[in-house]
Design a protein around this motif. Structure first.
Motif, PDB file in Angstrom:
ATOM      1  N   VAL A  46      41.944  43.073  38.944  1.00 27.23           N
ATOM      2  CA  VAL A  46      42.675  42.330  39.974  1.00 27.23           C
ATOM      3  C   VAL A  46      42.441  40.831  39.815  1.00 27.23           C
ATOM      4  O   VAL A  46      43.393  40.044  39.856  1.00 27.23           O
ATOM      5  CB  VAL A  46      42.262  42.807  41.384  1.00 27.23           C
ATOM      6  CG1 VAL A  46      42.758  41.870  42.450  1.00 27.23           C
ATOM      7  CG2 VAL A  46      42.782  44.211  41.632  1.00 27.23           C
ATOM      8  N   SER A  47      41.196  40.434  39.594  1.00 26.41           N
ATOM      9  CA  SER A  47      40.913  39.006  39.444  1.00 26.41           C
ATOM     10  C   SER A  47      41.573  38.457  38.179  1.00 26.41           C
ATOM     11  O   SER A  47      42.086  37.332  38.185  1.00 26.41           O
ATOM     12  CB  SER A  47      39.409  38.743  39.413  1.00 26.41           C
ATOM     13  OG  SER A  47      38.830  39.253  38.239  1.00 26.41           O
ATOM     14  N   GLN A  48      41.592  39.241  37.114  1.00 32.38           N
ATOM     15  CA  GLN A  48      42.240  38.779  35.885  1.00 32.38           C
ATOM     16  C   GLN A  48      43.751  38.714  36.054  1.00 32.38           C
ATOM     17  O   GLN A  48      44.400  37.830  35.481  1.00 32.38           O
ATOM     18  CB  GLN A  48      41.870  39.687  34.713  1.00 32.38           C
ATOM     19  CG  GLN A  48      40.446  39.491  34.243  1.00 32.38           C
ATOM     20  CD  GLN A  48      40.070  40.414  33.109  1.00 32.38           C
ATOM     21  OE1 GLN A  48      40.729  41.419  32.863  1.00 32.38           O
ATOM     22  NE2 GLN A  48      39.009  40.077  32.416  1.00 32.38           N
ATOM     23  N   SER A  49      44.318  39.617  36.832  1.00 33.20           N
ATOM     24  CA  SER A  49      45.771  39.552  37.044  1.00 33.20           C
ATOM     25  C   SER A  49      46.133  38.300  37.841  1.00 33.20           C
ATOM     26  O   SER A  49      47.166  37.672  37.583  1.00 33.20           O
ATOM     27  CB  SER A  49      46.292  40.816  37.729  1.00 33.20           C
ATOM     28  OG  SER A  49      45.780  40.937  39.028  1.00 33.20           O
ATOM     29  N   TYR A  50      45.292  37.913  38.808  1.00 34.82           N
ATOM     30  CA  TYR A  50      45.533  36.661  39.532  1.00 34.82           C
ATOM     31  C   TYR A  50      45.427  35.470  38.580  1.00 34.82           C
ATOM     32  O   TYR A  50      46.222  34.531  38.650  1.00 34.82           O
ATOM     33  CB  TYR A  50      44.548  36.484  40.684  1.00 34.82           C
ATOM     34  CG  TYR A  50      44.843  37.334  41.883  1.00 34.82           C
ATOM     35  CD1 TYR A  50      46.121  37.393  42.425  1.00 34.82           C
ATOM     36  CD2 TYR A  50      43.848  38.089  42.490  1.00 34.82           C
ATOM     37  CE1 TYR A  50      46.401  38.172  43.526  1.00 34.82           C
ATOM     38  CE2 TYR A  50      44.114  38.873  43.599  1.00 34.82           C
ATOM     39  CZ  TYR A  50      45.391  38.918  44.108  1.00 34.82           C
ATOM     40  OH  TYR A  50      45.670  39.684  45.199  1.00 34.82           O
ATOM     41  N   GLU A  51      44.444  35.508  37.696  1.00 33.38           N
ATOM     42  CA  GLU A  51      44.271  34.429  36.734  1.00 33.38           C
ATOM     43  C   GLU A  51      45.466  34.363  35.781  1.00 33.38           C
ATOM     44  O   GLU A  51      45.977  33.277  35.480  1.00 33.38           O
ATOM     45  CB  GLU A  51      42.979  34.626  35.946  1.00 33.38           C
ATOM     46  CG  GLU A  51      42.659  33.490  35.008  1.00 33.38           C
ATOM     47  CD  GLU A  51      41.332  33.666  34.293  1.00 33.38           C
ATOM     48  OE1 GLU A  51      41.069  32.872  33.379  1.00 33.38           O
ATOM     49  OE2 GLU A  51      40.569  34.582  34.641  1.00 33.38           O
ATOM     50  N   ILE A  52      45.945  35.511  35.331  1.00 35.00           N
ATOM     51  CA  ILE A  52      47.109  35.564  34.448  1.00 35.00           C
ATOM     52  C   ILE A  52      48.332  34.995  35.159  1.00 35.00           C
ATOM     53  O   ILE A  52      49.107  34.222  34.576  1.00 35.00           O
ATOM     54  CB  ILE A  52      47.369  36.996  33.958  1.00 35.00           C
ATOM     55  CG1 ILE A  52      46.303  37.406  32.948  1.00 35.00           C
ATOM     56  CG2 ILE A  52      48.762  37.138  33.349  1.00 35.00           C
ATOM     57  CD1 ILE A  52      46.328  38.882  32.586  1.00 35.00           C
TER      58      ILE A  52
END
Length: 90
Positions: A46-52
């Motif tokens: 989830v945190s990586q998808s926000y970063e992406i």
């Protein structure tokens, strides 16, 4: 069957149930650890998808800026050439 045979079978079944209970306890512990690992990996996803998403927005912003700069350069060049009297080919 004699009472000794019945007693022996009962002891075997009790031993078998104890082993199965131990195995079930170990599997429950392992499954619990796996669920906690899955949870932490889902949080990371989830945190990586926000970063992406954030990086994609920045990339699109830079692309728009680059495109607008190129359009402005082309307009300036066209205006300059029209002013000078040269023909321009769009």
């Amino acid at each position: 069957m004699t009472k000794y045979e019945i007693k022996y079978m009962l002891e075997q079944m009790t031993s078998s149930v104890d082993r199965l209970t131990d195995a079930l306890g170990k599997q429950t512990y392992i499954i619990s650890d796996l669920w906690s690992e899955i949870g932490s990996k889902q949080e990371k996803i989830v945190s990586q998808s926000y970063e992406i998403k954030d990086l994609t927005n920045k990339l699109n912003s830079y692309r728009r800026k680059f495109y607008n700069d190129k359009v402005d350069e082309a307009k300036f060049e066209k205006s300059f050439k029209d002013f000078v009297g040269e023909s321009t080919d769009n």
